[in-house]
Design an enzyme around this catalytic site. Structure first.
Site, PDB file in Angstrom:
ATOM      1  N   TYR A  59       0.846  -1.204   0.000  1.00  0.00           N
ATOM      2  CA  TYR A  59       0.000   0.000   0.000  1.00  0.00           C
ATOM      3  C   TYR A  59       0.876   1.247   0.000  1.00  0.00           C
ATOM      4  O   TYR A  59       0.642   2.184  -0.780  1.00  0.00           O
ATOM      5  CB  TYR A  59      -0.951   0.005   1.214  1.00  0.00           C
ATOM      6  N   PRO A 100      -3.288  12.628   2.951  1.00  0.00           N
ATOM      7  CA  PRO A 100      -3.873  12.565   4.290  1.00  0.00           C
ATOM      8  C   PRO A 100      -3.199  11.511   5.164  1.00  0.00           C
ATOM      9  O   PRO A 100      -2.637  10.536   4.671  1.00  0.00           O
ATOM     10  CB  PRO A 100      -5.334  12.161   4.019  1.00  0.00           C
TER      11      PRO A 100
HETATM   12  P1  NDP Z   1     -13.403   4.443   1.352  1.00  0.00           P
HETATM   13  O1  NDP Z   1     -13.264   2.953   1.380  1.00  0.00           O
HETATM   14  O2  NDP Z   1     -14.407   5.065   2.245  1.00  0.00           O
HETATM   15  O3  NDP Z   1     -13.672   4.929  -0.145  1.00  0.00           O
HETATM   16  C1  NDP Z   1     -12.952   4.401  -1.229  1.00  0.00           C
HETATM   17  C2  NDP Z   1     -13.610   4.815  -2.523  1.00  0.00           C
HETATM   18  O4  NDP Z   1     -12.823   4.286  -3.614  1.00  0.00           O
HETATM   19  C3  NDP Z   1     -15.021   4.264  -2.668  1.00  0.00           C
HETATM   20  O5  NDP Z   1     -15.861   5.274  -3.159  1.00  0.00           O
HETATM   21  C4  NDP Z   1     -14.875   3.139  -3.678  1.00  0.00           C
HETATM   22  O6  NDP Z   1     -16.041   3.063  -4.478  1.00  0.00           O
HETATM   23  C5  NDP Z   1     -13.694   3.626  -4.526  1.00  0.00           C
HETATM   24  N1  NDP Z   1     -13.038   2.507  -5.187  1.00  0.00           N
HETATM   25  C6  NDP Z   1     -12.272   1.546  -4.625  1.00  0.00           C
HETATM   26  N2  NDP Z   1     -11.899   0.653  -5.544  1.00  0.00           N
HETATM   27  C7  NDP Z   1     -12.435   1.067  -6.731  1.00  0.00           C
HETATM   28  C8  NDP Z   1     -12.412   0.550  -8.042  1.00  0.00           C
HETATM   29  N3  NDP Z   1     -11.743  -0.561  -8.348  1.00  0.00           N
HETATM   30  N4  NDP Z   1     -13.077   1.221  -8.998  1.00  0.00           N
HETATM   31  C9  NDP Z   1     -13.747   2.354  -8.709  1.00  0.00           C
HETATM   32  N5  NDP Z   1     -13.808   2.896  -7.479  1.00  0.00           N
HETATM   33  C10 NDP Z   1     -13.163   2.243  -6.504  1.00  0.00           C
HETATM   34  O7  NDP Z   1     -11.941   5.001   1.673  1.00  0.00           O
HETATM   35  P2  NDP Z   1     -11.357   6.504   1.709  1.00  0.00           P
HETATM   36  O8  NDP Z   1     -12.395   7.484   1.398  1.00  0.00           O
HETATM   37  O9  NDP Z   1     -10.619   6.624   2.961  1.00  0.00           O
HETATM   38  O10 NDP Z   1     -10.293   6.402   0.527  1.00  0.00           O
HETATM   39  C11 NDP Z   1     -10.242   7.311  -0.555  1.00  0.00           C
HETATM   40  C12 NDP Z   1      -8.796   7.529  -0.960  1.00  0.00           C
HETATM   41  O11 NDP Z   1      -8.098   8.165   0.107  1.00  0.00           O
HETATM   42  C13 NDP Z   1      -8.010   6.264  -1.283  1.00  0.00           C
HETATM   43  O12 NDP Z   1      -7.191   6.510  -2.398  1.00  0.00           O
HETATM   44  C14 NDP Z   1      -7.155   6.059  -0.039  1.00  0.00           C
HETATM   45  O13 NDP Z   1      -5.977   5.346  -0.323  1.00  0.00           O
HETATM   46  C15 NDP Z   1      -6.870   7.500   0.321  1.00  0.00           C
HETATM   47  N6  NDP Z   1      -6.460   7.731   1.693  1.00  0.00           N
HETATM   48  C16 NDP Z   1      -7.253   7.355   2.747  1.00  0.00           C
HETATM   49  C17 NDP Z   1      -6.834   7.609   4.040  1.00  0.00           C
HETATM   50  C18 NDP Z   1      -7.613   7.171   5.231  1.00  0.00           C
HETATM   51  O14 NDP Z   1      -7.047   7.115   6.347  1.00  0.00           O
HETATM   52  N7  NDP Z   1      -8.897   6.874   5.119  1.00  0.00           N
HETATM   53  C19 NDP Z   1      -5.586   8.333   4.297  1.00  0.00           C
HETATM   54  C20 NDP Z   1      -4.821   8.659   3.130  1.00  0.00           C
HETATM   55  C21 NDP Z   1      -5.267   8.391   1.879  1.00  0.00           C
HETATM   56  P3  NDP Z   1     -16.814   1.706  -4.869  1.00  0.00           P
HETATM   57  O15 NDP Z   1     -16.733   0.785  -3.702  1.00  0.00           O
HETATM   58  O16 NDP Z   1     -18.201   2.202  -5.203  1.00  0.00           O
HETATM   59  O17 NDP Z   1     -16.111   1.203  -6.072  1.00  0.00           O
HETATM   60  C1  8X3 Z   2      -4.128   5.903   4.650  1.00  0.00           C
HETATM   61  C2  8X3 Z   2      -3.408   6.386   5.867  1.00  0.00           C
HETATM   62  O1  8X3 Z   2      -1.581   5.749   7.524  1.00  0.00           O
HETATM   63  O2  8X3 Z   2      -3.504   4.250   7.304  1.00  0.00           O
HETATM   64  O3  8X3 Z   2      -3.386   6.133   3.508  1.00  0.00           O
HETATM   65  O4  8X3 Z   2      -1.840   4.361   5.580  1.00  0.00           O
HETATM   66  S1  8X3 Z   2      -2.541   5.106   6.578  1.00  0.00           S
END
Ligand code: NDP
Ligand code: 8X3
Length: 253
Positions: free
Chosen positions: A152, A182
């Site tokens: 990841y 984030p």
């Molecule tokens: P969620 O699981 O709440 O949301 C993830 C989103 O990504 C969903 O809307 C999902 O939609 C979509 N998604 C995942 N796989 C696919 C796919 N194959 N095709 C299309 N859409 C996809 O997680 P977050 O909101 O936390 O994550 C959003 C982004 O933020 C990610 O890139 C994550 O790595 C990043 N991030 C998150 C952090 C955290 O601590 N939460 C911190 C740093 C970065 P659906 O299921 O409808 O396909």
């Molecule tokens: C998501 C934040 O620290 O869980 O990218 O990897 S962390």
């Protein structure tokens, strides 16, 4: 005429919060994700509140599906002002030597290849108009690996390199490129990482006030609203008691 933002992964968490923030800020929306019923419910809600919205259900891992979905956009919807590459996920937290091949493929195919596909399909239109903005959702995880983060973390390090590369390749244009990184944000992220184990997911946010999707949406909207000559290149956003991917100070009662 309202500007148009395309947000990948708008069905949950950060992406949904970004969609809500940009709708509030007067943008029309193209929202995407795999969850068609959630997308349709959001489209109905946004439209009712006066935001012109298109919902495109597809798996960003499939180039053919992405190409077909974007190919249905006509008229004003072809003029995307902002692409927010947010769709992504973590799967597993095993040591690298015990990792799961399917989990690795899904992370690489979504977080790296999916983001590249969307960039390749949308950005030429921005270059043609000499106008646009790409906001990629990276992570603190891309700055340094943490225990069990291996693949990841590598995907988010790749998002950093890909975002920096795109910014260099677009520097002769007025198209801006932003990487928002984030730290801990409470969304479905950990539930997805732990394959639905809610108790384990909840532990990730124990003893610390995590960020919310809205906190990240505010940063994305700020970057998008900056004056045209200002390019917010990269932003690291952490909860106050998080210092890095692996330094989190938890309050134990
Ligand atoms: P969620 O699981 O709440 O949301 C993830 C989103 O990504 C969903 O809307 C999902 O939609 C979509 N998604 C995942 N796989 C696919 C796919 N194959 N095709 C299309 N859409 C996809 O997680 P977050 O909101 O936390 O994550 C959003 C982004 O933020 C990610 O890139 C994550 O790595 C990043 N991030 C998150 C952090 C955290 O601590 N939460 C911190 C740093 C970065 P659906 O299921 O409808 O396909
Ligand atoms: C998501 C934040 O620290 O869980 O990218 O990897 S962390």
């Amino acid at each position: 005429m309202d500007k148009i933002a395309l947000i990948t992964g708008a069905t949950s968490g950060i992406g949904e919060a970004i969609a809500r923030r940009f709708a509030k800020g007067g943008f029309d929306l193209i929202i995407t994700g795999r969850n068609e019923s959630k997308l349709n419910a959001l489209k109905e809600e946004f439209s009712r509140k006066g935001t012109d919205t298109v919902a495109l259900a597809f798996d960003v891992q499939s180039r053919a599906e992405a190409q077909k979905a974007l190919g249905t956009l006509t008229g004003k919807w072809e003029n995307i002002d902002i692409l927010i590459n947010n769709a992504g996920l973590a799967r597993g937290l095993e040591p690298e030597y015990e990792g799961n091949f399917e989990d690795w493929d899904q992370m690489i195919d979504t977080n790296i290849k999916g983001l590249l596909t969307m960039t390749r399909l949308v950005v030429p239109g921005m270059v043609k108009k000499n106008h646009g903005h790409i906001i990629n959702i990276g992570s603190v995880a891309g700055d340094a690996a943490y225990a069990g983060g291996n693949v990841y973390c590598a995907t988010k390090a790749a998002v950093k390199a890909i975002t920096d590369g795109l910014r260099i390749d677009l520097a002769h244009t007025a198209v801006r490129v932003t990487n928002i990184k984030p730290g801990l944000v409470q969304t479905n992220f950990s539930k997805v990482r732990f394959h639905g184990d809610e108790a384990r997911a909840d532990k990730v946010y124990e003893g610390i006030k995590p960020l919310t999707g809205e906190d990240i949406a505010d940063v994305a909207f700020y970057a998008a609203s900056a004056p045209e000559h200002v390019q917010i290149a990269e932003v690291l956003v952490l909860a106050t008691h998080q210092a890095s991917g692996s330094v989190i100070v938890r309050e134990h009662k």
